[in-house]
Scaffold this active site. Structure first.
Site, PDB file in Angstrom:
ATOM      1  N   SER A   1       0.817  -1.204   0.000  1.00 43.67           N
ATOM      2  CA  SER A   1       0.000   0.000   0.000  1.00 43.67           C
ATOM      3  C   SER A   1       0.858   1.265   0.000  1.00 43.67           C
ATOM      4  O   SER A   1       1.635   1.491  -0.912  1.00 43.67           O
ATOM      5  CB  SER A   1      -0.966  -0.032   1.181  1.00 43.67           C
TER       6      SER A   1
ATOM      7  N   ASP B   1      -3.382   6.476  -3.250  1.00 44.63           N
ATOM      8  CA  ASP B   1      -2.093   5.970  -2.778  1.00 44.63           C
ATOM      9  C   ASP B   1      -1.583   4.912  -3.750  1.00 44.63           C
ATOM     10  O   ASP B   1      -2.268   4.578  -4.726  1.00 44.63           O
ATOM     11  CB  ASP B   1      -2.207   5.467  -1.331  1.00 44.63           C
TER      12      ASP B   1
ATOM     13  N   ASP C   1      -1.401   1.736  -4.124  1.00 48.56           N
ATOM     14  CA  ASP C   1      -2.214   0.588  -4.540  1.00 48.56           C
ATOM     15  C   ASP C   1      -3.675   0.983  -4.752  1.00 48.56           C
ATOM     16  O   ASP C   1      -4.531   0.117  -4.935  1.00 48.56           O
ATOM     17  CB  ASP C   1      -2.091  -0.580  -3.561  1.00 48.56           C
TER      18      ASP C   1
ATOM     19  N   GLU D   1     -12.627   4.530   7.392  1.00 45.85           N
ATOM     20  CA  GLU D   1     -11.660   4.662   8.469  1.00 45.85           C
ATOM     21  C   GLU D   1     -10.945   5.992   8.275  1.00 45.85           C
ATOM     22  O   GLU D   1     -10.774   6.453   7.141  1.00 45.85           O
ATOM     23  CB  GLU D   1     -10.675   3.494   8.498  1.00 45.85           C
TER      24      GLU D   1
ATOM     25  N   LYS E   1     -11.761  -0.892   1.395  1.00 44.83           N
ATOM     26  CA  LYS E   1     -11.659   0.514   0.982  1.00 44.83           C
ATOM     27  C   LYS E   1     -11.240   0.576  -0.477  1.00 44.83           C
ATOM     28  O   LYS E   1     -10.528  -0.288  -0.972  1.00 44.83           O
ATOM     29  CB  LYS E   1     -10.695   1.265   1.891  1.00 44.83           C
TER      30      LYS E   1
END
Length: 619
Positions: free
Chosen positions: A172, A329, A331, A431, A445
């Site tokens: 990530s 981001d 990924d 989150e 997400k």
């Protein structure tokens, strides 16, 4: 590369120090590892007598955190490399074979991002091919993507193909040295207990690589390997229509958007998502559009860090006359958003602020399609417990259900799966660390879909002469201001972390938690690590116990809620504070000042950064 004789000589030298266990681990590694780069790393460490480093790399095995297995790339059982990915997948095979009698028809989905490290010879693509080879050599069908994809594509494919599980090779937004092994269960949610523990046990039982596990050529030669890329991309983009509410309006919008993919996988997919929503593709940041495993234009590859890492995006937006920047981001499962103010400065929204906007937007459109108030009874929104309570305020006034989970989208995804089975509809989850899920087409997400949703929300608000920030203020006026502060300190020494949290649990004597923080009185304490909650009649947590991570929440007399917790993916202690004001309360400056004082006291008194050599957030 040294000969086996050289290695044995070095190993004997080490074993003469009396560390027979370490000597055995080195020999075991060298007997099993076939990657010349990591073999060379191990030989070098042995030759130079780096006992401490050898113990760190060989003395323990990775465990499943909030995002699966994650560690630095390199030689050793505690690192991500060819051998540990093979071992992990062999353990996966063993466990899946026990759980799914129809494993040979269900198969496994495998995806990867664009990470790579020359020194260890590890690339996400190679690791994904090796994971696929392990399954293929046992005659298990594998849906292996032929190129890099956003992380959400793996759980989406798991659900579409009704696969037994999915694996995504990604770290990530972690630093460039890291990589990871993220596992999804057949329901499309990340694995949680007991599956994570059982897979680890099966890994321990299957540590020696099977001969064919190293045969990555199987992904070309096996008839059981399928490439799901085109099929999944088409289905995913079509299903975005379920969260696109104003396509015709979008096609006429004068707004321009800039997108940064942060040197990761997001560019092509965000372009397509915008077009699916009726927008022209967003303007890409050219220096960050293409994959670059060194993340060469940013100090860290995490758009959550704010304006400093969004510099190229903001300057491009200014040149192009674009008022809104979206950044995925590496990924593409998280999303940062910035909006230009009238004075030409930029507002970078926090994850909590974006959640207020997205939660309002999803509810607004749901109500438009469901005018009968009785329908609201089956609607849910979810958030992790360290995130803002703004959705709770929405639920209190609007009449839908709100639930909290432990930190990590694995808890949200699995809870959504349970609720959906009973006919409930989860329309939004989040989150605070810029992770959002609009609708429930993916149980994780998703930065790609959220980017398009944000664009549509901005386009709609523009027709009402409103900016995102103006609408955020409107939301706070109706539901109460929710002011939050979130940050972290870095701690690379696990014993120090243990000492910090042990001190909190014995602050006023054995088993006595603190009653004050600075001048502020603490009324309730919840410790999810131990299962204690002073606000409950039986003093037991309602949330599940989380023994493998530290998390303590303090409720103050003035209404502020503060949480200290260790990160599940990085060597950080995170801290979160929030002031939830009642609707109509407008003295925001005093609320912000009170929150600042409590946050400072929490950091200085409970974490003691200087005394404990903690690195403060510097970006």
């Amino acid at each position: 590369m040294g000969s086996n004789g050289d290695l044995n000589a070095n190993s004997q030298c080490l074993s003469s120090t009396g560390d027979l266990v370490l000597d055995k681990a080195v020999n075991q590694w060298m007997a099993w590892d076939k990657n010349p780069h990591t073999r060379k790393q191990m030989e070098s460490l042995v030759r130079e007598g780096c006992v401490v480093e050898l113990k760190r790399r060989l003395g323990s095995r990775m465990t499943f955190g909030t995002a699966g297995l994650r560690a630095e790339m390199g030689a050793g059982f505690a690192c991500i490399n060819d051998l540990t990915v093979i071992q992990s997948t062999q353990g996966m095979y063993k466990y899946l074979a026990k759980c799914f009698p129809d494993l040979k028809t269900r198969g496994l989905v495998v995806g990867f991002d664009t990470r790579a490290q020359t020194s260890s010879g590890c690339t996400s693509e190679r690791l994904a091919r090796l994971a696929a080879a392990v399954m293929l050599c046992k005659d298990i069908p594998v849906y292996l993507f032929s190129t890099y994809v956003p992380t959400p594509f793996v759980p989406y494919a798991v659900m579409k193909y009704e696969a037994a599980a999915g694996v995504m090779i990604t770290a990530s937004h972690n630093r460039k040295e890291d990589n990871g092994y993220k596992v999804y269960w057949h329901n499309g949610a990340q694995i949680s207990s007991p599956h994570d523990k059982e897979i680890l046990r099966c890994i321990e039982e299957s540590t020696e690589p099977w001969p064919e596990s190293w045969n990555e050529d199987l992904v070309e030669s096996s008839l059981l390997r399928r490439d799901p890329l085109e099929d999944i991309c088409r289905c995913y983009m079509e299903e975005l229509n379920t969260i696109c509410f104003h396509r015709e309006l979008n096609t006429k919008s004068p707004l321009k958007f800039v997108h940064s993919s942060f040197h990761g996988v997001g560019h092509n997919y965000v372009q397509r998502a915008f077009q699916q929503f009726g927008f022209p593709p967003p303007i890409p940041v050219p220096e960050q559009k293409d994959p670059d495993p060194d993340f060469s234009t940013v100090s860290c590859p995490n758009p959550e860090e704010g304006e400093s890492v969004l510099e190229l995006s903001l300057r491009l937006a200014e040149r192009e006359g674009a008022r809104i920047v979206v950044a995925t981001d590496p990924d593409a499962d998280r999303l940062a958003v910035a909006e230009q103010n009238d004075n030409c400065s930029w507002k970078v929204f926090t994850g909590n602020e974006l959640a207020a906007l997205l939660g309002w937007w999803m509810l607004f459109n749901w109500k438009e399609a469901h005018p009968n108030p009785a329908d609201t009874e089956r609607v849910y929104m979810l958030a992790t417990t360290v995130s803002s309570k703004i959705l709770k305020a929405f639920a209190r006034i609007e009449g839908f259900h709100f639930e909290e989970t432990l930190p990590g989208f694995k808890w949200i995804g699995n809870r959504i799966h349970e609720l959906t089975k009973t006919g409930k509809e989860v329309i939004f989850s989040f989150e605070e660390s810029i992770g959002f899920m609009c609708g429930n087409m993916v149980l994780d997400k998703d930065g790609v879909s959220t980017a398009a949703v944000v664009a549509e929300m901005a386009a709609y608000l523009h027709t009402k002469n409103l900016t995102l920030n103006q609408q955020l203020i409107n939301i706070y006026e109706i539901y109460g201001y929710h002011i939050s502060r979130t940050s972290y300190v870095v701690c690379n020494d696990p014993p120090t972390i243990h000492r910090i949290f042990s001190r909190l649990r014995n602050f006023g004597g054995q088993g006595v938690y603190p009653k004050l923080c600075g001048d502020y009185c603490i009324t309730h304490i919840r410790d999810v690590t131990t299962g204690y909650d002073s606000s409950q009649p039986d003093k037991k947590c309602v949330l599940p116990l989380s023994k493998n991570s530290q998390m303590v929440t303090f409720t103050f007399q003035n209404g502020i809620v503060a949480t200290l917790r260790t990160s599940g993916t990085e060597p950080k202690i995170k801290y979160y504070t929030e002031f939830c004001a009642a609707p109509g309360e407008r003295d925001i400056s005093s609320l912000k000042e009170e929150l600042r004082k409590v946050t400072t006291a929490l950091l200085e008194e409970f974490l003691e950064p200087d005394k404990n050599n903690l690195l403060r957030r510097s970006v």
